[in-house]
Design a protein around this motif. Structure first.
Motif, PDB file in Angstrom:
ATOM      1  N   SER A  39       0.825  -1.198   0.000  1.00  0.00           N
ATOM      2  CA  SER A  39       0.000   0.000   0.000  1.00  0.00           C
ATOM      3  C   SER A  39       0.868   1.261   0.000  1.00  0.00           C
ATOM      4  O   SER A  39       0.583   2.226  -0.717  1.00  0.00           O
ATOM      5  N   GLU A  40       1.952   1.259   0.771  1.00  0.00           N
ATOM      6  CA  GLU A  40       2.871   2.403   0.777  1.00  0.00           C
ATOM      7  C   GLU A  40       3.544   2.547  -0.589  1.00  0.00           C
ATOM      8  O   GLU A  40       3.706   3.666  -1.095  1.00  0.00           O
ATOM      9  N   VAL A  41       3.926   1.442  -1.206  1.00  0.00           N
ATOM     10  CA  VAL A  41       4.486   1.490  -2.566  1.00  0.00           C
ATOM     11  C   VAL A  41       3.458   2.092  -3.515  1.00  0.00           C
ATOM     12  O   VAL A  41       3.783   2.949  -4.345  1.00  0.00           O
ATOM     13  N   GLY A  42       2.201   1.681  -3.390  1.00  0.00           N
ATOM     14  CA  GLY A  42       1.142   2.228  -4.239  1.00  0.00           C
ATOM     15  C   GLY A  42       0.991   3.727  -4.074  1.00  0.00           C
ATOM     16  O   GLY A  42       0.842   4.458  -5.054  1.00  0.00           O
ATOM     17  N   ARG A  43       1.017   4.213  -2.826  1.00  0.00           N
ATOM     18  CA  ARG A  43       0.921   5.658  -2.581  1.00  0.00           C
ATOM     19  C   ARG A  43       2.113   6.394  -3.206  1.00  0.00           C
ATOM     20  O   ARG A  43       1.946   7.455  -3.816  1.00  0.00           O
ATOM     21  N   ARG A  44       3.309   5.840  -3.033  1.00  0.00           N
ATOM     22  CA  ARG A  44       4.501   6.476  -3.603  1.00  0.00           C
ATOM     23  C   ARG A  44       4.435   6.493  -5.136  1.00  0.00           C
ATOM     24  O   ARG A  44       4.779   7.503  -5.766  1.00  0.00           O
ATOM     25  N   LEU A  45       4.005   5.383  -5.728  1.00  0.00           N
ATOM     26  CA  LEU A  45       3.880   5.319  -7.188  1.00  0.00           C
ATOM     27  C   LEU A  45       2.874   6.348  -7.698  1.00  0.00           C
ATOM     28  O   LEU A  45       3.149   7.075  -8.652  1.00  0.00           O
ATOM     29  N   ASP A  46       1.709   6.374  -7.071  1.00  0.00           N
ATOM     30  CA  ASP A  46       0.649   7.277  -7.512  1.00  0.00           C
ATOM     31  C   ASP A  46       1.121   8.731  -7.421  1.00  0.00           C
ATOM     32  O   ASP A  46       0.914   9.509  -8.359  1.00  0.00           O
ATOM     33  N   ALA A  47       1.776   9.095  -6.322  1.00  0.00           N
ATOM     34  CA  ALA A  47       2.282  10.463  -6.164  1.00  0.00           C
ATOM     35  C   ALA A  47       3.348  10.780  -7.212  1.00  0.00           C
ATOM     36  O   ALA A  47       3.346  11.863  -7.807  1.00  0.00           O
ATOM     37  N   LEU A  48       4.250   9.833  -7.462  1.00  0.00           N
ATOM     38  CA  LEU A  48       5.302  10.040  -8.459  1.00  0.00           C
ATOM     39  C   LEU A  48       4.687  10.243  -9.848  1.00  0.00           C
ATOM     40  O   LEU A  48       5.084  11.143 -10.592  1.00  0.00           O
ATOM     41  N   ILE A  49       3.695   9.425 -10.191  1.00  0.00           N
ATOM     42  CA  ILE A  49       3.056   9.529 -11.513  1.00  0.00           C
ATOM     43  C   ILE A  49       2.325  10.862 -11.639  1.00  0.00           C
ATOM     44  O   ILE A  49       2.428  11.533 -12.673  1.00  0.00           O
ATOM     45  N   GLU A  50       1.613  11.273 -10.586  1.00  0.00           N
ATOM     46  CA  GLU A  50       0.916  12.565 -10.636  1.00  0.00           C
ATOM     47  C   GLU A  50       1.881  13.734 -10.785  1.00  0.00           C
ATOM     48  O   GLU A  50       1.595  14.691 -11.505  1.00  0.00           O
ATOM     49  N   ARG A  51       3.029  13.677 -10.095  1.00  0.00           N
ATOM     50  CA  ARG A  51       4.042  14.742 -10.218  1.00  0.00           C
ATOM     51  C   ARG A  51       4.661  14.761 -11.614  1.00  0.00           C
ATOM     52  O   ARG A  51       4.967  15.817 -12.156  1.00  0.00           O
ATOM     53  N   THR A  52       4.879  13.574 -12.172  1.00  0.00           N
ATOM     54  CA  THR A  52       5.595  13.448 -13.438  1.00  0.00           C
ATOM     55  C   THR A  52       4.707  13.748 -14.644  1.00  0.00           C
ATOM     56  O   THR A  52       5.179  14.263 -15.648  1.00  0.00           O
ATOM     57  N   VAL A  53       3.423  13.398 -14.543  1.00  0.00           N
ATOM     58  CA  VAL A  53       2.485  13.586 -15.661  1.00  0.00           C
ATOM     59  C   VAL A  53       1.276  14.379 -15.141  1.00  0.00           C
ATOM     60  O   VAL A  53       0.255  13.796 -14.767  1.00  0.00           O
ATOM     61  N   PRO A  54       1.398  15.711 -15.094  1.00  0.00           N
ATOM     62  CA  PRO A  54       0.270  16.515 -14.612  1.00  0.00           C
ATOM     63  C   PRO A  54      -1.005  16.213 -15.406  1.00  0.00           C
ATOM     64  O   PRO A  54      -0.977  16.079 -16.625  1.00  0.00           O
ATOM     65  N   GLY A  55      -2.114  16.046 -14.696  1.00  0.00           N
ATOM     66  CA  GLY A  55      -3.388  15.747 -15.348  1.00  0.00           C
ATOM     67  C   GLY A  55      -3.518  14.310 -15.818  1.00  0.00           C
ATOM     68  O   GLY A  55      -4.381  14.012 -16.641  1.00  0.00           O
TER      69      GLY A  55
END
Length: 138
Positions: A39-55
């Motif tokens: 779950s922590e990996v999922g949160r980190r992945l989701d945050a990284l993807i949102e930062r890297t690909v806005p929208g």
């Protein structure tokens, strides 16, 4: 989960069974249901993807979160297994360096994240590259 709501059942390998849907809410439900350290990996992945690909466009299909660019298709999928979280880059053979795990699909390559892995630096580069390629239509 609070409020008396029941956690989604886990399928083989501990992959959460979450209803399919478009948008952030089903992805967040999946991440919250990922067992243990995943779950922590999922949160980190989701945050990284949102930062890297806005929208970034999100959905859950086939019990896996998908990330894409609206109108361009999906570039990344996530799936839980017993000992790792599998990232599927649908145009992975076009990334540099190519993700290490082969797929039965000619274009797809996988990257496995295990407990305690440091993955952000390489992943940000792959997500940037993948988001700029034509996506997979699903």
């Amino acid at each position: 989960m609070s409020g008396g709501s029941k956690a989604p059942p886990l399928l083989a390998g501990g992959n959460p069974q979450v209803a399919k849907g478009e948008g952030d809410a089903p992805v967040q439900a999946y991440i919250a249901a990922m067992p243990g350290w995943k779950s922590e990996v999922g949160r980190r992945l989701d945050a990284l993807i949102e930062r890297t690909v806005p929208g970034v466009h999100k959905a859950v299909k086939w019990n896996s979160p998908l990330y894409g660019v609206e109108g361009e298709g999906w570039f990344l999928g996530i799936h839980c297994f017993t000992d790792y979280v599998k990232l599927a880059f649908f145009r992975g053979t076009s990334l540099h360096p190519v993700p290490p795990v082969e797929s039965k699909s000619n274009d797809t390559r996988y990257f496995h994240i295990r407990e305690g892995d440091d993955f952000e630096a390489q992943l940000a580069a792959w997500v940037t590259q993948a988001s700029q390629l034509p996506g997979e239509r699903m």
